[in-house]
Design a protein around this motif. Structure first.
Motif, PDB file in Angstrom:
ATOM      1  N   LEU B 468       0.948  -1.205   0.067  1.00  0.00           N
ATOM      2  CA  LEU B 468      -0.741  -0.256   0.172  1.00  0.00           C
ATOM      3  C   LEU B 468       1.059   1.230   0.208  1.00  0.00           C
ATOM      4  O   LEU B 468       1.551   1.690   0.583  1.00  0.00           O
ATOM      5  CB  LEU B 468      -1.090   0.145   1.293  1.00  0.00           C
ATOM      6  CG  LEU B 468      -1.765  -0.981   1.406  1.00  0.00           C
ATOM      7  CD1 LEU B 468      -2.579  -0.652   2.666  1.00  0.00           C
ATOM      8  CD2 LEU B 468      -3.068  -1.378  -0.130  1.00  0.00           C
ATOM      9  N   ALA B 469       0.605   1.970  -0.963  1.00  0.00           N
ATOM     10  CA  ALA B 469       0.038   1.896  -2.568  1.00  0.00           C
ATOM     11  C   ALA B 469       0.770   3.001  -3.117  1.00  0.00           C
ATOM     12  O   ALA B 469       1.202   3.592  -2.552  1.00  0.00           O
ATOM     13  CB  ALA B 469      -0.625   1.588  -2.494  1.00  0.00           C
ATOM     14  N   PRO B 470       0.404   2.734  -4.059  1.00  0.00           N
ATOM     15  CA  PRO B 470      -0.281   4.244  -5.496  1.00  0.00           C
ATOM     16  C   PRO B 470      -1.086   4.612  -4.209  1.00  0.00           C
ATOM     17  O   PRO B 470      -2.236   4.618  -4.429  1.00  0.00           O
ATOM     18  CB  PRO B 470      -0.772   3.785  -6.763  1.00  0.00           C
ATOM     19  CG  PRO B 470      -0.213   2.651  -7.114  1.00  0.00           C
ATOM     20  CD  PRO B 470      -0.543   1.570  -4.833  1.00  0.00           C
ATOM     21  N   SER B 550       6.321  -2.447   4.000  1.00  0.00           N
ATOM     22  CA  SER B 550       7.179  -1.784   4.079  1.00  0.00           C
ATOM     23  C   SER B 550       8.265  -2.484   3.101  1.00  0.00           C
ATOM     24  O   SER B 550       8.709  -1.379   2.532  1.00  0.00           O
ATOM     25  CB  SER B 550       7.967  -2.297   5.571  1.00  0.00           C
ATOM     26  OG  SER B 550       7.349  -1.860   6.464  1.00  0.00           O
ATOM     27  N   LEU B 551       8.853  -3.246   2.613  1.00  0.00           N
ATOM     28  CA  LEU B 551       9.879  -3.845   1.659  1.00  0.00           C
ATOM     29  C   LEU B 551       9.558  -3.160  -0.145  1.00  0.00           C
ATOM     30  O   LEU B 551      10.106  -2.693  -0.492  1.00  0.00           O
ATOM     31  CB  LEU B 551      10.140  -5.602   1.677  1.00  0.00           C
ATOM     32  CG  LEU B 551      10.951  -5.309   0.529  1.00  0.00           C
ATOM     33  CD1 LEU B 551      12.138  -4.739   1.150  1.00  0.00           C
ATOM     34  CD2 LEU B 551      10.739  -7.650   0.857  1.00  0.00           C
ATOM     35  N   ALA B 552       7.820  -3.872   0.102  1.00  0.00           N
ATOM     36  CA  ALA B 552       7.492  -2.766  -1.976  1.00  0.00           C
ATOM     37  C   ALA B 552       7.613  -1.734  -1.377  1.00  0.00           C
ATOM     38  O   ALA B 552       7.577  -1.097  -2.576  1.00  0.00           O
ATOM     39  CB  ALA B 552       6.560  -3.856  -2.465  1.00  0.00           C
ATOM     40  N   VAL B 553       6.987  -0.856  -0.575  1.00  0.00           N
ATOM     41  CA  VAL B 553       7.323   0.786  -0.875  1.00  0.00           C
ATOM     42  C   VAL B 553       8.764   1.694   0.159  1.00  0.00           C
ATOM     43  O   VAL B 553       9.723   1.398  -0.589  1.00  0.00           O
ATOM     44  CB  VAL B 553       6.071   0.949  -0.182  1.00  0.00           C
ATOM     45  CG1 VAL B 553       6.385   3.203  -0.779  1.00  0.00           C
ATOM     46  CG2 VAL B 553       5.398   0.818  -0.735  1.00  0.00           C
ATOM     47  N   SER B 733       5.900  -4.039 -10.260  1.00  0.00           N
ATOM     48  CA  SER B 733       6.187  -2.904  -9.757  1.00  0.00           C
ATOM     49  C   SER B 733       6.865  -1.453  -9.193  1.00  0.00           C
ATOM     50  O   SER B 733       6.454  -0.846  -8.481  1.00  0.00           O
ATOM     51  CB  SER B 733       4.884  -2.809  -8.675  1.00  0.00           C
ATOM     52  OG  SER B 733       3.397  -3.591  -9.036  1.00  0.00           O
ATOM     53  N   ASN B 734       7.895  -2.297  -9.206  1.00  0.00           N
ATOM     54  CA  ASN B 734       8.990  -1.837  -8.544  1.00  0.00           C
ATOM     55  C   ASN B 734      10.642  -2.071  -9.185  1.00  0.00           C
ATOM     56  O   ASN B 734      10.327  -3.538  -9.077  1.00  0.00           O
ATOM     57  CB  ASN B 734       9.036  -2.052  -6.830  1.00  0.00           C
ATOM     58  CG  ASN B 734       9.184  -3.266  -6.137  1.00  0.00           C
ATOM     59  OD1 ASN B 734       9.626  -3.756  -6.899  1.00  0.00           O
ATOM     60  ND2 ASN B 734       7.877  -3.506  -6.080  1.00  0.00           N
ATOM     61  N   VAL B 741       5.188 -10.382   2.600  1.00  0.00           N
ATOM     62  CA  VAL B 741       5.114 -11.472   2.675  1.00  0.00           C
ATOM     63  C   VAL B 741       3.962 -11.430   4.193  1.00  0.00           C
ATOM     64  O   VAL B 741       3.712 -12.767   4.513  1.00  0.00           O
ATOM     65  CB  VAL B 741       5.644 -12.189   2.460  1.00  0.00           C
ATOM     66  CG1 VAL B 741       6.883 -11.760   3.388  1.00  0.00           C
ATOM     67  CG2 VAL B 741       6.172 -13.403   2.505  1.00  0.00           C
ATOM     68  N   GLY B 742       3.768 -10.036   4.602  1.00  0.00           N
ATOM     69  CA  GLY B 742       3.976 -10.393   6.048  1.00  0.00           C
ATOM     70  C   GLY B 742       2.319 -11.184   6.165  1.00  0.00           C
ATOM     71  O   GLY B 742       2.139 -10.797   7.648  1.00  0.00           O
TER      72      GLY B 742
END
Lengths: 271, 790
Positions: B468-470, B550-553, B733-734, B741-742
């Motif tokens: 979360l998110a764009p 956290s990781l993905a953003v 997306s990145n 994975v949380g």
């Protein structure tokens, strides 16, 4: 989760504890392992103003053979029952049941005398002592008396112990004949939803959490003694019981569990 | 380097936490601190006729007692607690004051606050506050709210808070159901759950001696959001508030709210000039913040003759509880986009009604909306398989997006675009690891033999929305904030690297993962990396930790900031080499001129050069420090297949989970050890919903199991040794290809376990099982199929 205020005294001996009980009357509670009493105090369901700590009375912590029975000091911890060579040889059921109480931290604090005095119908060890036909030795200001386990429990968290009496010893008959304990619960650490203890091949059958006290399944015992099959005897296990209802089980389901578990316990005990 | 992206590095955080050096909120004290003792409503719904505080005020150690009325008189806590996600323009949002003034709306609603010099003293005095309640009819269940006869708020004419539709193609839905060869429908209940982190909530507000400034310690997932919200709610200037999240012992969503305790402690501390603190007791937790789930799902699916699903139609009734908290109304919407699951289903129709009840408010709990959606679609797939007459494996295989082959940028019927997926390898691997073919043979044997213990095998292939998110997408949903994350990377004069993280850990292992990303990018030892976080004075910008973001953003922002540091360092290296920057290469931390590798400089050596600034390229600013606010172009969509194997004791109804296999795909893995830990815990949390946990309420709104004696959080003893594997399908997306994975384990496991139970009981004609699948429920299901013979 925060108890009301209380005073705390360490008893120097059983006699000292009994004397303090006499002084404080119904404001006092004996503290042994504390794993039932302390949570009740934290919920403020129990608000004793005086705690008398008997958990440190090491002279009440022993397991020894004594004239065909086994004498166990009231302050003997479940973990000691669990690891006792005497019980392994002469009363394996009590050892087995002790290992199923709560979790390791409970078993390293909880005591046999404490769990009997607490008289919770959902506890494992009182029902085991009842199935074995054990005897409870209580001490009061006027000396000791022996109480048959079948006479000891009188209601939810109630027993024949007087306000100024404490349990000092528990006696169980030595015996290794067909025994079994079936404990049904949802998590390993929980009280039994229903439990069934079978001793002496079925001569003693007792039920956990099937009424206001640990109770003997008398109808099943008598049927079995009269030659009935295990299945027929087990079908009588819930007779004359008044099982409690809670979030885990209603009365009908508990009665069903008592029958199923009694059958399994009898089959295992006689297998 | 010893650890880079993909290494199973031991967590840097653990030596401190495991040796008792971690400082949690209860380890932090301030001289003169006052403890709050909350007087909470014991009624589900009641008018507060009067409050007598006189006896409590006389108790030893008591400083003062505050009621809603006396706070109002002092000009404190007059603003309602915030809801940041008004999902519709006409959403009903009753004022939620930190302390109720005239009406208590749920058991646990605060009606008075005691301040005392000890926690025990506060608890004793709170018991002496006499509240005269006049009981009002209460809404003690979601069903009662929907019936709309009794009102949870006496001044409202309906319990309905909002109606939210997502119906991209209504004609398509109608056509799909009209033309369907098969349809199935079901009603699923998502019971209320209590977050129950290991560390309860707690906080402490410390005012500055001169007044006007507040340092606020909180066991929170969201220090940055708290800072903004405390400012907006109390009127204390944002620049005068510093929020610190010390070591935090888990959250699972339960620590992402803006609760009354935060507003009360900051307001009273600021007003009195004394530190004010609070620690939640475990039983208090059932009513003090929020619970999770609380939904009734009505779902219908249409399929053609081959079992290809053509449409899914969902109506959701969602239990808001008594009030809207921070994102209460948005939680069911987070699931709305996932009711087509991993399947190429061309049509989705979704509506949600939010309802007020007189129970603890609901809000985010691990997965927040997505486990519920995954459960519904994965249960209905099994039901459709039965209807069509094919296996659960086969119906999934026939419906996977792209036939189970790898895809990128899939346009889902929900209007979202799935970044990437490759569902069949995880499906095949999970079935193989679980030895499903052997289990089916053993299951048949036990059925034929009529054995007391029957086997059940269940599967679930889930997809979730992470990261979360764009910000634009969140804006489109009327969410009250963006979805970016901020990071700063500094190369210090000594060559050490300092990272400032906007996302805030509460047990995840950010320090380790961020160190690995820096080590990988910059070619430094991960132990040379220090991560600063969880303190708004050190990390002023951030949006914190929830929604597997956290990781993905945040982690991606760290990597991007490191890239910028490397770019600038390269200019310094080129200057030192007297070479053109385009001729300078960077590898394993060292810069060198192409073709002359003997002449090189390590990036860590350039930290001093940038700091001293004695000889930098013309016009370059001193220091190596770069910042990035990363706003991803899209969400990330992790997926995986889980298989649960249960043994059902048909004599007692007891269910034992005897094996569990999970093959998850969270894209690129930074630290597989941390990934496995997240998946393990997530699986247990979902299995707990399937088998153990439920917050039980009676019709008057009393919670009947607020302690760990009756609220059954499972232990290791109830769980099998979980078998894990993973596949890797990088996110588009990145730039790191990471997904998150949380929450994955929780999103996959409840459906897998219930599918297994229903599979095991299928010979008894059982087609559904309400959660939690208690032994009594299972026994009753078996018993009913026997015609009632016990």
């Amino acid at each position: 989760m925060i108890p009301a205020a209380f005073d705390y005294t360490v008893a120097e001996s059983a006699d000292h504890a009994i004397q303090l009980l006499g002084e404080y009357g119904d404001e006092a509670k004996l503290l042994a392992g504390g794993h039932s009493l302390i949570p009740m105090m934290k919920y403020r369901l129990a608000t004793p103003t005086q705690l008398i700590d008997v958990g440190r009375l090491d002279d009440l912590s022993y397991i020894r053979r004594d004239n065909g029975h086994i004498a166990i000091g009231a302050m003997t911890k479940h973990a000691q029952l669990e690891t006792s060579d005497v019980l392994a040889a002469d009363c394996p059921m009590l050892q087995h049941v002790a290992a199923l109480v709560g979790d390791p931290s409970v078993r390293h604090r909880g005591t046999l005398g404490g769990t009997l005095a607490h008289s919770d119908p959902a506890s494992d060890l009182p029902a085991a002592v009842l199935a074995l036909g054990g005897t409870i030795v209580a001490k009061g200001p006027n000396g000791q008396r022996e109480i048959a386990s079948s006479e000891f429990f009188t209601g939810y968290f109630e027993s024949v112990l007087a306000e100024d009496e404490m349990i000092v010893e528990v006696k169980v008959p030595a015996g290794t004949a067909g025994w079994n304990y079936q404990k049904f619960n949802r998590r390993a650490q929980d009280w039994a939803i229903v439990g069934v203890a079978v001793a002496d091949g079925g001569a003693g059958i007792s039920l956990v959490n099937m009424g206001s006290t640990p109770i003997r399944a008398t109808a099943a015992e008598e049927a079995l003694a009269g030659g009935a099959s295990i299945a027929d005897a087990a079908a009588l296990a819930a007779q004359d019981t008044d099982p409690p209802e809670d979030l885990n089980a209603d009365g009908e389901y508990r009665a069903h569990l008592a029958r199923v578990l009694t059958q399994r316990a009898l089959e295992a005990a006689n297998g | 380097m010893t650890a880079t992206i993909g290494s199973r590095m031991l967590r840097k955080e653990d030596p401190k936490l495991l040796t008792g050096e971690g400082k949690y909120i209860d380890d932090i004290h301030a001289p003169g601190e006052l403890w709050m003792g909350m007087v909470r409503s014991t009624m589900g719904h009641a008018t507060i006729a009067s409050i007598d505080t006189s006896e409590a005020e006389q108790m030893p150690g008591v400083h003062s007692v505050w009621t809603g009325a006396s706070l109002t008189e002092a000009g404190l806590c007059a603003a309602p607690l915030p809801c940041a996600w008004p999902v519709t323009e006409d959403m009903v949002n009753p004022a939620h004051l930190p302390v109720a003034v005239s009406e208590a709306k749920h058991v646990g609603d605060i009606v008075a606050v005691v301040l005392a010099d000890s926690r025990y003293g506060a608890a004793d005095a709170a018991e002496k506050v006499i509240v005269d309640y006049e009981p009002l009819p209460a809404v003690g269940s979601l069903e009662a709210a929907v019936a709309d006869e009794v009102m949870a708020h006496s001044d409202l004419g309906s319990n309905k808070a909002f109606h939210w539709p997502l119906i991209p193609d209504p004609e398509g839905t109608e056509k799909a159901f009209a033309e369907a060869a098969h349809t199935v429908s079901a009603k699923f209940v998502q019971q209320r759950l209590i977050p129950a982190p290991m560390e309860p909530r707690g906080c402490m507000a410390i005012p500055s001696p001169a007044g006007g400034e507040v340092t606020f310690y909180s066991a929170t997932q969201v220090p940055h959001i708290l800072k903004v919200m405390i400012a907006a709610t109390t009127g204390i200037a944002e620049s005068k508030i510093r929020v610190i999240a010390p070591a935090v012992g888990g959250g699972f969503g339960g620590k992402l709210n803006v609760d009354a305790d935060a507003i009360l402690s900051c307001s009273l501390a600021n007003h009195l000039g004394l530190p004010v603190r609070w620690t939640e007791s475990r039983t208090e937790a059932a009513g003090s913040s929020h619970q999770g789930r609380g939904q009734i799902q009505h779902i219908e699916a249409a399929a053609d003759a081959d079992g290809k699903i053509t449409s899914v139609k969902v109506h959701l009734d969602a239990d808001m509880g008594a009030y809207m908290m921070l994102i209460t109304p948005g939680v069911p919407l987070l699931g709305s986009f996932l009711y087509t699951g991993v399947y190429d289903i061309p049509n989705l129709s979704f509506t949600c009604d939010g309802w007020f009840t007189n129970m603890t408010p609901t809000d985010a709990y691990r997965g927040a909306g997505r486990p519920e959606a995954s459960y519904a679609i994965e249960r209905i797939m099994d039901m459709m398989a039965l209807e069509v007459g094919i296996t659960p494996e086969e119906i999934r295989a026939r419906n996977y997006i792209a036939g189970g082959e790898k895809f990128e940028n899939y346009d889902a019927a929900s209007t979202l675009v799935f970044d990437s997926g490759h569902y069949r390898p995880a499906h095949d691997r999970a079935l193989e690891m679980a030895k499903v073919a052997d289990l089916r043979a053993e299951q048949a044997r036990r059925r034929d033999a009529g054995e007391a213990k029957q086997l059940g095998i269940g599967m679930c292939t889930y997809v979730e929305i992470c990261g979360l998110a764009p910000s634009r997408a969140l804006g489109g949903l009327n969410y009250g904030a963006g979805g970016w994350e901020h990071a700063t990377v500094r190369l210090l004069p000594t060559g050490k690297v300092e990272v400032v993280s906007g996302s805030t850990p509460h047990g995840q292992g950010h320090e380790t993962a961020w160190s690995q990303i820096i080590a990988d990018k910059m070619g430094v030892d991960p132990n040379d990396v220090e991560v600063l976080h969880s303190d708004t004075a050190k990390s002023p910008l951030g949006l914190d930790t929830y929604g597997s973001r956290s990781l993905a953003v945040g982690g991606v922002a760290i990597a991007m900031a490191a890239d910028k540091v490397i770019e600038k360092a390269k200019l310094i290296a080129a200057h030192q080499f007297e070479a053109a920057p385009e001729d300078v290469e960077f590898e394993s931390g060292s810069f060198s001129v192409a073709g002359t590798p003997a002449k090189s400089v390590h990036i860590q050596e350039l930290g001093f050069a940038a700091f001293a600034a004695h000889d930098l390229p013309d016009g370059m600013e001193p220091n190596l420090q770069e910042q990035v606010s990363f706003d991803p172009p899209n969400f990330a969509f992790p997926f995986g297949t889980h298989v649960a194997v249960v043994e059902i004791d048909t004599g007692t109804g007891g269910v034992e989970l005897i094996d569990y296999v999970a093959v998850d795909d969270c894209g690129t893995q930074v630290n597989p050890l941390i990934v496995e830990g997240q998946v393990h815990g997530g699986i247990v949390q979902g299995a707990a919903q399937a088998l153990f946990e439920v917050a039980n309420y009676d019709e008057d709104g009393n919670i009947t199991n607020p302690s760990f004696m009756d609220y059954l959080v499972p232990s290791a003893a109830e769980m099998p040794s979980i078998q894990l594997d993973s596949t890797v399908t990088p996110s588009t997306s990145n730039p790191l290809g990471v997904k998150g994975v949380g929450e994955a384990g929780t999103i996959g496991s409840a459906a897998a376990v219930i599918n297994a139970i229903c599979d095991g009981l299928s010979p008894y004609g059982v087609t559904d099982m309400e959660m939690p699948a208690t032994p009594q429920r299972v026994w009753q299901a078996i018993n009913n199929s026997n015609g009632g013979a016990a």
